[in-house]
Design a protein around this motif. Structure first.
Motif, PDB file in Angstrom:
ATOM      1  N   ALA A  16       1.379 -10.298  -5.988  1.00 37.99           N
ATOM      2  CA  ALA A  16       2.740 -10.115  -6.497  1.00 37.99           C
ATOM      3  C   ALA A  16       3.686  -9.612  -5.404  1.00 37.99           C
ATOM      4  CB  ALA A  16       2.725  -9.130  -7.661  1.00 37.99           C
ATOM      5  N   ASN A  17       4.964  -9.802  -5.639  1.00 42.11           N
ATOM      6  CA  ASN A  17       6.017  -9.338  -4.745  1.00 42.11           C
ATOM      7  C   ASN A  17       6.148  -7.814  -4.876  1.00 42.11           C
ATOM      8  OD1 ASN A  17       8.342  -8.851  -3.293  1.00 42.11           O
ATOM      9  ND2 ASN A  17       9.690 -10.027  -4.623  1.00 42.11           N
ATOM     10  N   PRO A  18       5.911  -7.045  -3.802  1.00 42.12           N
ATOM     11  CA  PRO A  18       5.997  -5.586  -3.904  1.00 42.12           C
ATOM     12  C   PRO A  18       7.419  -5.042  -3.812  1.00 42.12           C
ATOM     13  CG  PRO A  18       5.292  -6.204  -1.710  1.00 42.12           C
ATOM     14  CD  PRO A  18       5.391  -7.482  -2.500  1.00 42.12           C
ATOM     15  N   ALA A  19       8.386  -5.871  -3.427  1.00 38.05           N
ATOM     16  CA  ALA A  19       9.748  -5.385  -3.201  1.00 38.05           C
ATOM     17  C   ALA A  19      10.388  -4.770  -4.446  1.00 38.05           C
ATOM     18  CB  ALA A  19      10.621  -6.499  -2.641  1.00 38.05           C
ATOM     19  N   PRO A  20      10.213  -5.352  -5.650  1.00 44.17           N
ATOM     20  CA  PRO A  20      10.829  -4.705  -6.813  1.00 44.17           C
ATOM     21  C   PRO A  20      10.353  -3.268  -7.031  1.00 44.17           C
ATOM     22  CG  PRO A  20      10.244  -6.958  -7.365  1.00 44.17           C
ATOM     23  CD  PRO A  20       9.663  -6.673  -6.004  1.00 44.17           C
ATOM     24  N   LEU A  21       9.077  -2.995  -6.802  1.00 44.72           N
ATOM     25  CA  LEU A  21       8.580  -1.622  -6.947  1.00 44.72           C
ATOM     26  C   LEU A  21       9.226  -0.712  -5.921  1.00 44.72           C
ATOM     27  CD1 LEU A  21       6.683   0.540  -8.107  1.00 44.72           C
ATOM     28  CD2 LEU A  21       4.939  -0.258  -6.476  1.00 44.72           C
ATOM     29  N   GLY A  56       8.559   8.605  -3.201  1.00 42.52           N
ATOM     30  CA  GLY A  56       7.610   8.747  -2.113  1.00 42.52           C
ATOM     31  C   GLY A  56       6.421   7.817  -2.202  1.00 42.52           C
ATOM     32  N   ILE A  57       5.485   8.144  -3.069  1.00 47.28           N
ATOM     33  CA  ILE A  57       4.218   7.398  -3.117  1.00 47.28           C
ATOM     34  C   ILE A  57       4.417   5.937  -3.498  1.00 47.28           C
ATOM     35  CG2 ILE A  57       1.984   7.237  -4.296  1.00 47.28           C
ATOM     36  CD1 ILE A  57       2.027  10.342  -4.435  1.00 47.28           C
ATOM     37  N   ALA A  58       5.253   5.656  -4.503  1.00 44.28           N
ATOM     38  CA  ALA A  58       5.450   4.261  -4.931  1.00 44.28           C
ATOM     39  C   ALA A  58       6.030   3.417  -3.803  1.00 44.28           C
ATOM     40  CB  ALA A  58       6.350   4.200  -6.160  1.00 44.28           C
ATOM     41  N   GLN A  59       6.971   3.991  -3.041  1.00 45.10           N
ATOM     42  CA  GLN A  59       7.549   3.213  -1.938  1.00 45.10           C
ATOM     43  C   GLN A  59       6.544   2.996  -0.811  1.00 45.10           C
ATOM     44  OE1 GLN A  59      11.836   3.026  -0.706  1.00 45.10           O
ATOM     45  NE2 GLN A  59      11.686   5.164  -1.326  1.00 45.10           N
ATOM     46  N   VAL A  60       5.738   4.006  -0.526  1.00 45.17           N
ATOM     47  CA  VAL A  60       4.720   3.836   0.522  1.00 45.17           C
ATOM     48  C   VAL A  60       3.745   2.725   0.121  1.00 45.17           C
ATOM     49  CG1 VAL A  60       2.764   4.937   1.684  1.00 45.17           C
ATOM     50  CG2 VAL A  60       4.930   6.163   1.448  1.00 45.17           C
ATOM     51  N   LEU A  61       3.323   2.725  -1.140  1.00 48.41           N
ATOM     52  CA  LEU A  61       2.430   1.653  -1.611  1.00 48.41           C
ATOM     53  C   LEU A  61       3.097   0.286  -1.487  1.00 48.41           C
ATOM     54  CD1 LEU A  61       0.868   3.359  -4.764  1.00 48.41           C
ATOM     55  CD2 LEU A  61      -0.226   2.953  -2.546  1.00 48.41           C
ATOM     56  N   ALA A  62       4.369   0.210  -1.843  1.00 51.56           N
ATOM     57  CA  ALA A  62       5.097  -1.062  -1.714  1.00 51.56           C
ATOM     58  C   ALA A  62       5.179  -1.479  -0.249  1.00 51.56           C
ATOM     59  CB  ALA A  62       6.490  -0.931  -2.318  1.00 51.56           C
ATOM     60  N   GLY A  63       5.410  -0.519   0.631  1.00 49.74           N
ATOM     61  CA  GLY A  63       5.483  -0.830   2.056  1.00 49.74           C
ATOM     62  C   GLY A  63       4.178  -1.365   2.590  1.00 49.74           C
ATOM     63  N   TRP A  64       3.067  -0.774   2.167  1.00 49.52           N
ATOM     64  CA  TRP A  64       1.769  -1.266   2.613  1.00 49.52           C
ATOM     65  C   TRP A  64       1.490  -2.673   2.088  1.00 49.52           C
ATOM     66  CZ3 TRP A  64      -1.340   3.883   1.717  1.00 49.52           C
ATOM     67  CH2 TRP A  64      -1.023   4.771   2.732  1.00 49.52           C
ATOM     68  N   GLN A  65       1.952  -2.968   0.890  1.00 50.74           N
ATOM     69  CA  GLN A  65       1.788  -4.323   0.362  1.00 50.74           C
ATOM     70  C   GLN A  65       2.664  -5.316   1.131  1.00 50.74           C
ATOM     71  OE1 GLN A  65      -0.629  -5.196  -1.817  1.00 50.74           O
ATOM     72  NE2 GLN A  65      -1.200  -3.060  -1.507  1.00 50.74           N
ATOM     73  N   GLU A  66       3.847  -4.880   1.539  1.00 45.73           N
ATOM     74  CA  GLU A  66       4.701  -5.755   2.370  1.00 45.73           C
ATOM     75  C   GLU A  66       4.021  -6.030   3.714  1.00 45.73           C
ATOM     76  OE1 GLU A  66       7.200  -7.406   1.516  1.00 45.73           O
ATOM     77  OE2 GLU A  66       8.556  -6.305   0.198  1.00 45.73           O
ATOM     78  N   TRP A  67       3.326  -5.039   4.244  1.00 47.23           N
ATOM     79  CA  TRP A  67       2.594  -5.231   5.498  1.00 47.23           C
ATOM     80  C   TRP A  67       1.553  -6.336   5.334  1.00 47.23           C
ATOM     81  CZ3 TRP A  67      -2.690  -3.911   6.283  1.00 47.23           C
ATOM     82  CH2 TRP A  67      -3.128  -4.047   7.593  1.00 47.23           C
ATOM     83  N   LYS A  68       0.859  -6.332   4.184  1.00 45.00           N
ATOM     84  CA  LYS A  68      -0.144  -7.373   3.936  1.00 45.00           C
ATOM     85  C   LYS A  68       0.497  -8.753   3.844  1.00 45.00           C
ATOM     86  CE  LYS A  68      -3.577  -4.615   1.462  1.00 45.00           C
ATOM     87  NZ  LYS A  68      -4.290  -4.448   0.183  1.00 45.00           N
ATOM     88  N   LYS A  69       1.754  -8.797   3.446  1.00 45.94           N
ATOM     89  CA  LYS A  69       2.455 -10.067   3.330  1.00 45.94           C
ATOM     90  C   LYS A  69       3.160 -10.467   4.630  1.00 45.94           C
ATOM     91  CE  LYS A  69       3.260 -10.187  -1.632  1.00 45.94           C
ATOM     92  NZ  LYS A  69       2.757 -11.548  -1.833  1.00 45.94           N
ATOM     93  N   ASN A  70       2.893  -9.718   5.703  1.00 49.24           N
ATOM     94  CA  ASN A  70       3.459 -10.004   7.017  1.00 49.24           C
ATOM     95  C   ASN A  70       4.981  -9.853   7.029  1.00 49.24           C
ATOM     96  OD1 ASN A  70       3.173 -10.612   9.748  1.00 49.24           O
ATOM     97  ND2 ASN A  70       3.553 -12.787   9.416  1.00 49.24           N
TER      98      ASN A  70
END
Length: 198
Positions: A16-21, A56-70
């Motif tokens: 899924a797209n992590p940006a909305p989170l 804090g935590i929700a954005q960090v998780l979203a950022g790590w998912q964006e990393w996986k999506k390059n």
């Protein structure tokens, strides 16, 4: 020695797209903090809780998912601002602990902190010029917010900090809109809420 045949495998990203989170975590927490800055209520556990878990935590998780999506931009933005919220809560709470009273930040120190975040955000705004109009609005208003708060802390100008609060609510609502637009547009398979894509 025999050559082993090689098979090429095409891997499709179906996550899924992590940006909305990430946008939701940033937007909601920014609105609530800046309602405080505008003078609607004091700094309280609601803001601290949102800062730790949603901003804090929700954005960090979203950022790590964006990393996986390059997605370097998304990974940098969400991870950095997630840790911004965690560091901000730490700045507020550490002086309240018995061992941390001596480390309380004064307004000049907070001004430097906010200025550096404003400088970082200015560069991210330049990057957002390659992205949607909505993200340009978010990063432009966030840049202005950080600089207004930095100047307000440096000068002790309470009226400027109150004005920054109202401006920050606009920034947070823009991010919240962006989150909901991406969710609804994906669900309906069409543009329900426009993002001003380039």
């Amino acid at each position: 020695m025999q050559n082993t045949p090689q098979t090429r495998v095409l891997v499709t990203d179906t996550t899924a797209n992590p940006a909305p989170l990430g946008l939701l975590g940033f937007g909601m927490t920014t609105v609530l903090l800046n309602l405080h800055n505008a003078g609607f209520y004091g700094l309280n556990s609601m803001i601290l809780g949102m800062g730790i878990f949603v901003g804090g935590i929700a954005q960090v998780l979203a950022g790590w998912q964006e990393w996986k999506k390059n997605n370097t931009f998304g990974a940098t933005a969400f991870t950095a601002y997630g840790f911004f919220w965690l560091s901000l809560v730490a700045i507020w709470l550490i002086p309240k602990m018995s061992w941390g009273a001596a480390y309380a930040s004064d307004e000049k120190g907070l001004s430097a902190y906010l200025f550096l975040w404003g400088l970082f955000t200015l560069f991210m705004f330049v990057g957002s010029l390659r992205l949607s109009r909505l993200l340009q609005v978010v990063f432009a208003t966030l840049t202005l917010l950080f600089f207004l708060l930095a100047i307000g802390d440096y000068t002790g100008n309470a009226a400027l900090k109150t004005f920054a609060g109202y401006e920050g609510v606009v920034c947070g609502l823009a991010a919240f809109y962006g989150s909901m637009a991406q969710v609804l547009n994906e669900l309906y398979g069409r543009t329900v809420l426009p993002l001003g894509s380039k």
